[in-house]
Scaffold this motif. Structure first.
Motif, PDB file in Angstrom:
ATOM      1  N   SER A   1       3.078   4.961  14.751  1.00 53.20           N
ATOM      2  CA  SER A   1       1.672   5.211  14.416  1.00 53.20           C
ATOM      3  C   SER A   1       0.802   3.956  14.528  1.00 53.20           C
TER       4      SER A   1
ATOM      5  N   HIS B   1      -4.167   4.065   7.056  1.00 54.26           N
ATOM      6  CA  HIS B   1      -3.274   5.092   7.620  1.00 54.26           C
ATOM      7  C   HIS B   1      -3.764   5.611   8.968  1.00 54.26           C
TER       8      HIS B   1
ATOM      9  N   THR C   1      -0.445   0.364  10.522  1.00 56.01           N
ATOM     10  CA  THR C   1      -0.383   1.452   9.548  1.00 56.01           C
ATOM     11  C   THR C   1       0.681   1.173   8.479  1.00 56.01           C
TER      12      THR C   1
ATOM     13  N   ARG D   1      -0.758   1.867  -2.239  1.00 52.45           N
ATOM     14  CA  ARG D   1      -1.515   3.118  -2.108  1.00 52.45           C
ATOM     15  C   ARG D   1      -2.949   2.825  -1.650  1.00 52.45           C
TER      16      ARG D   1
ATOM     17  N   ARG E   1       6.518   1.521   2.020  1.00 55.19           N
ATOM     18  CA  ARG E   1       5.938   2.156   3.226  1.00 55.19           C
ATOM     19  C   ARG E   1       6.289   3.643   3.260  1.00 55.19           C
ATOM     20  N   ALA E   2       7.538   3.957   2.973  1.00 55.06           N
ATOM     21  CA  ALA E   2       7.945   5.372   2.988  1.00 55.06           C
ATOM     22  C   ALA E   2       7.126   6.160   1.970  1.00 55.06           C
ATOM     23  N   ASP E   3       6.885   5.553   0.801  1.00 56.40           N
ATOM     24  CA  ASP E   3       6.075   6.232  -0.236  1.00 56.40           C
ATOM     25  C   ASP E   3       4.688   6.572   0.303  1.00 56.40           C
ATOM     26  N   GLN E   4       4.197   5.780   1.243  1.00 53.82           N
ATOM     27  CA  GLN E   4       2.861   6.024   1.814  1.00 53.82           C
ATOM     28  C   GLN E   4       2.953   6.816   3.127  1.00 53.82           C
ATOM     29  N   ASN E   5       4.064   7.488   3.316  1.00 53.38           N
ATOM     30  CA  ASN E   5       4.263   8.366   4.476  1.00 53.38           C
ATOM     31  C   ASN E   5       4.264   7.634   5.812  1.00 53.38           C
ATOM     32  N   VAL E   6       4.626   6.366   5.800  1.00 56.76           N
ATOM     33  CA  VAL E   6       4.781   5.651   7.070  1.00 56.76           C
ATOM     34  C   VAL E   6       6.147   6.054   7.641  1.00 56.76           C
ATOM     35  N   ALA E   7       6.144   6.545   8.865  1.00 58.92           N
ATOM     36  CA  ALA E   7       7.415   6.978   9.477  1.00 58.92           C
ATOM     37  C   ALA E   7       7.867   5.916  10.479  1.00 58.92           C
TER      38      ALA E   7
END
Ligand SMILES: Cc1cc2nc3c(=O)[nH]c(=O)nc-3n(C[C@H](O)[C@H](O)[C@H](O)COP(=O)(O)OP(=O)(O)OC[C@H]3O[C@@H](n4cnc5c(N)ncnc54)[C@H](O)[C@@H]3O)c2cc1C
Length: 419
Positions: free
Chosen positions: A194, A116, A51, A109, A160-166
């Protein structure tokens, strides 16, 4: 219901066949080798359902590092000087794709849209096909010699953070608890909960194709050679064993897709980012999740056959012979990671493999109708993420075949972007 021919039985073709069957089409898969067999990139990959794999290879400033890559035989990216001339047009586009940060953000993106929910998609596919034991969602872990080595990759983690990867950080003690036996020189880790992985990508793809056949698809063991068109409309797929009538065709032949797309007007710059794997006995090594060390940039994944170490990007002609020193480099990195493991010094006695990532210069696949025949669809060019991105790609291709409005913006994957 229409007759749809899927060319190629790798991860992308297998998932396309299943998505098209779900829409009620009559599906034939054409494949000269074994479904998910050794000839396919889908056979020997790292098995990552990543992810966080949204960062393209080409990033700003890459051109400054290219000369170093040419000179460092142990680095994660090598370019064979003998292939340089042939690769130059692709390399030029590759460097240009990462030149501007806005373009790189757009690529991240577009990759995130395909990745995701990759583990959940694979879990669902695997469960339906009776292959649930091959898909694991336990997370993925990136390991670094130090926090500053992690900070040196700030751009990648910002993307990665911009794409909501935690993610969660692991300090030295937490990392040692997470992966006992990992060399203490790795002092910092990042766990992406994830993420997931596949324990045997080749068997998984073969199983998905068998499942498609059990649901009515036909597998035709031959090579597709082109298309029979009548006044621009598709009539059949040409194969070495004769014509197969078709209302629609999906080109998902991995690295061999470009000439087929060219035959229907789409000129796609596709080169092999060659990669290797070597399989080691996992004896005594416990890894809770697959690992990627920042210095080796390789996937260390526990598979049904042992510990698969896969990686390296070797830019060279698709047909150049394997350079098994690349597999030895992987082995050296693995020995550095797990100094107490008893592994041989050379990969020569171990199962090893060379495969071809089907790569476009911008790191995005082509998911689109071809330029000159609207019934022929391109589904190739997934580079480093084709296993993970196959189910989402297949869903989009099934939408295109049925003429449904796209559920996401498809412009980043258009065939004409290289024109
Ligand atoms: C070392 C390595 C590590 C990787 N790690 C990962 C990872 O961890 N996670 C991830 O998501 N991705 C990974 N990848 C990338 C991934 O393996 C590929 O992106 C993916 O397998 C491409 O799938 P595909 O179906 O497009 O192509 P392939 O798997 O190559 O399948 C194409 C099929 O088409 C067939 N074919 C070719 N020509 C024709 C023709 N004319 N007619 C009919 N059939 C034809 C071929 O025989 C083949 O079976 C890795 C790749 C490598 C090399």
């Amino acid at each position: 219901m229409s007759q749809v021919v899927v060319i190629g039985a790798g991860a992308v073709g297998a998932c396309c066949a299943l998505a098209l069957l779900a829409d009620g089409h009559d599906v034939t898969v054409v494949e000269p080798g074994m479904a998910g067999g050794e000839q396919a990139a889908s056979f020997g990959n790292g098995g990552w359902l990543g992810t966080a794999s949204v960062v393209p290879m080409s990033l700003p400033g890459l051109w400054k590092r290219l000369p170093g890559y040419l000179l460092d035989p142990d680095g994660p990216l090598v370019i064979r000087t003998t292939s340089l001339l042939g690769l130059a047009p692709w390399l030029w586009r590759f460097v240009a794709a990462g030149h501007r940060i806005e373009r790189v953000e757009g690529t991240a993106r577009a990759l995130a849209a395909l990745l995701h929910d990759a583990p959940a998609r694979h879990e669902a596919l695997a469960r339906a096909a009776g292959l649930g034991h091959l898909i694991v969602q336990a997370g993925l872990t990136y390991v670094y010699p130090s926090r500053s080595a992690f900070q040196a990759e700030a751009l990648a983690w910002r993307l990665r953070a911009d794409q909501n990867v935690a993610w969660r950080e692991l300090d030295h003690d937490a990392l040692q608890r997470h992966t006992p036996g990992l060399a203490s020189s790795y002092r910092f880790g990042i766990e992406v909960a994830s993420g997931g992985h596949c324990r045997d990508p080749g068997a998984y793809v073969a199983g998905l194709v068998a499942h498609a056949c059990a649901r009515g698809a036909r597998l035709f063991t031959t090579r597709a050679t082109g298309f029979a068109l009548e006044r621009g409309r598709l009539k059949a797929v040409r194969t070495e064993l004769g014509d197969l009538p078709a209302d629609a065709v999906v080109i998902s032949a991995g690295i061999d897709s470009a000439p087929l797309a060219h035959a229907v007007g789409s000129v796609i710059p596709l080169e092999s980012e060659r990669g290797y794997h070597v399989v080691l006995p996992a004896a005594g090594i416990e890894i809770k999740t697959p690992l990627m060390p920042s210095d080796g940039k390789m996937a260390v994944t526990l598979t049904t056959a042992g510990l698969r170490i896969s990686g390296q990007v070797e830019l060279a002609s698709r047909h150049a012979p394997a350079d098994w020193r690349r597999a030895d480099v992987l082995l050296r990195h693995a020995r550095r990671m797990f100094p107490n493991a008893e592994w041989p010094d050379s990969s020569a006695t171990l199962p090893r493999w060379l495969g071809h990532r089907p790569s476009t210069p911008d790191g995005l696949p082509v998911l689109a109708a071809s330029a000159s025949c609207p019934q022929v669809f391109c589904a190739f060019g997934h580079g480093h993420v084709g296993l993970a991105a196959a189910p989402a790609s297949a869903e989009l291709i099934a939408d295109l075949v049925d003429g449904r409005p796209p559920r996401i913006d498809l412009s980043p994957y258009r065939a004409s972007r290289f024109g």
